[in-house]
Write an enzyme that holds these catalytic residues in place. Sequence first.
Site, PDB file in Angstrom:
ATOM      1  N   LYS A  46      39.375-119.582   8.909  1.00  0.00           N
ATOM      2  CA  LYS A  46      38.418-118.962   8.213  1.00  0.00           C
ATOM      3  C   LYS A  46      39.086-118.023   7.412  1.00  0.00           C
ATOM      4  O   LYS A  46      39.549-116.884   7.486  1.00  0.00           O
ATOM      5  CB  LYS A  46      37.504-118.092   9.082  1.00  0.00           C
ATOM      6  CG  LYS A  46      35.988-118.035   8.667  1.00  0.00           C
ATOM      7  CD  LYS A  46      35.899-117.279   7.265  1.00  0.00           C
ATOM      8  CE  LYS A  46      36.170-115.731   7.401  1.00  0.00           C
ATOM      9  NZ  LYS A  46      35.831-115.317   5.996  1.00  0.00           N
ATOM     10  N   GLU A 106      47.412-109.084  13.619  1.00  0.00           N
ATOM     11  CA  GLU A 106      48.316-108.259  12.694  1.00  0.00           C
ATOM     12  C   GLU A 106      47.466-107.646  11.611  1.00  0.00           C
ATOM     13  O   GLU A 106      46.703-108.064  11.066  1.00  0.00           O
ATOM     14  CB  GLU A 106      49.083-109.355  12.003  1.00  0.00           C
ATOM     15  CG  GLU A 106      50.402-108.804  11.240  1.00  0.00           C
ATOM     16  CD  GLU A 106      49.923-108.037  10.129  1.00  0.00           C
ATOM     17  OE1 GLU A 106      49.999-106.848  10.176  1.00  0.00           O
ATOM     18  OE2 GLU A 106      49.758-108.815   8.956  1.00  0.00           O
ATOM     19  N   CYS A 163      50.266-105.260   3.845  1.00  0.00           N
ATOM     20  CA  CYS A 163      50.104-104.206   5.057  1.00  0.00           C
ATOM     21  C   CYS A 163      51.609-103.811   5.190  1.00  0.00           C
ATOM     22  O   CYS A 163      51.873-102.725   5.609  1.00  0.00           O
ATOM     23  CB  CYS A 163      49.809-104.927   6.084  1.00  0.00           C
ATOM     24  SG  CYS A 163      50.852-106.415   6.310  1.00  0.00           S
ATOM     25  N   GLU A 222      45.805 -96.223   4.654  1.00  0.00           N
ATOM     26  CA  GLU A 222      46.217 -97.385   4.011  1.00  0.00           C
ATOM     27  C   GLU A 222      46.012 -97.380   2.632  1.00  0.00           C
ATOM     28  O   GLU A 222      44.843 -97.696   2.421  1.00  0.00           O
ATOM     29  CB  GLU A 222      45.971 -98.660   4.842  1.00  0.00           C
ATOM     30  CG  GLU A 222      47.256 -99.680   4.349  1.00  0.00           C
ATOM     31  CD  GLU A 222      47.160-101.074   5.163  1.00  0.00           C
ATOM     32  OE1 GLU A 222      47.877-101.923   5.327  1.00  0.00           O
ATOM     33  OE2 GLU A 222      45.907-101.123   5.969  1.00  0.00           O
TER      34      GLU A 222
END
Length: 491
Positions: A188, A264, A298, A395
């Site tokens: 997906k 993750e 990331c 982030e």
Amino acid sequence: MNAHAKGSAARSRLEKVPTGLFINGHWREASDGARIDVVDPALAEPVATVASATVEDAHDAVHAAATALDGWAATPPRERAELLRAAFEAMTRRADEFAELIVLENGKTFTDAKAEVAYAAEFFRWYAEEAVRTLGTVQTAPSGTNKIVVLRQPVGVCVLVTPWNFPAAMATRKIGPALAAGCTVVLKPASDTPLTALALAALFEEIGLPPGVVNVLPSRRSGAVVSAMLDDPRVRKLSFTGSTEVGRVLLASASRTVVNCSMELGGNAPFLVFADADMDEAVSGALTAKMRNGGEACTAANRFYVEASVAAEFTERLAEAMAALKTGPGLEEGVQLGPLVNADSRDKVAQLVEDTVRVGAKVVTGGRKTDGPGFYYPPTVLAEVPDDASVLHEEIFGPVAPVVSFSTEDEAVRLANATEYGLVSYVYTTDLARGLRVSERLDSGMVGLNRGVVSDPAAPFGGTKQSGIGREGGHEGLLEFTESKYIAVSW
């Protein structure tokens, strides 16, 4: 070829990319006919539409994967390896085409996209080699009464959910080990960047992968579609790359049927520069760690902690290097920074910078949204950033570098570890003993010691704390898609 010609050529190639759902080796429309617009971030305009899967389509994809599972698991490892090798070779031959697709739907520069394609293809080559090394063990029980035989068997049908920032590499990093282990998958992809995943499906079709082994389901109804698959008892594995917030939701969903999970998740990477560091190397590494993929990674350096005696020099030199980057459409010659993926991403970055300046930080370069089409934000360096500034705790996912000074090694480690995330850290020092000592003390799954890049298909990628569960890449990445079976036997 100029940017306009490159863009025209890339768009003409879009016509060759399938835009349906790929289920059981066939292309089809969504069961309700729904479509997703794919937007070029450089122009803020749609360039294609693709099918948007329903829950019914998701059930069909799981059924296809479950039907194909026994045959694929029984396929000799060497045959699985040869198909993965063929995928590597096919992807490598078409590196430019894949890179152009990534630029059009993601916005990154062509240089970054080419690097991603090479990295993505390497997962097929690495796991082609690992497919024949799913080793078990045999030992004598301590009591001497029997033998302990441990087999590694494929975990089963896997649901793979991938993000928009690396639409090729995050897919192959999951598909490669899953197929090598003998699992079948439903991928997906992110709804912002489905074209690359569909191009991968076409590649698998071309090399002769058996129907049902890989199924690809773009969908705007991500929550409902993934939840439905996780509730299917035939699904035994979820591998997700994305935000920690979404990861928590998926872990809760997976708990309903106790699905094996690899997660993750987000990062908040500290970049530590000690006074004895090679300043040229530190600035170069900072530019790489911060600006790879425009900061939309990331693993991107998020917080820069610099020893006080060299903080001003480092900040000035980093700002000079970032200000010199050429910004524009990713297919334009010489462009080093493209747009962010969408308007929400750009606006979030702009808000973080505004909030940080409001609490006392100083803008050294950049700091303002640009006008015109596309989702651009300029390379930005912030100095004198207060400890409580949100930019140090969230982030960023954009081209913004906040710099904070420190006085001692203990303070540097404390600041670096003061986050719920623990994906990667970076350390620059010419003192190897200090570098290794600090690396051991940093609470993260990976450390770049005098290096601005850590990702490698042969190395275990993953984090601690709320940056995730499990590892991708390396031999560990293969084991994530297996279950250990213990057989007690006497002979």
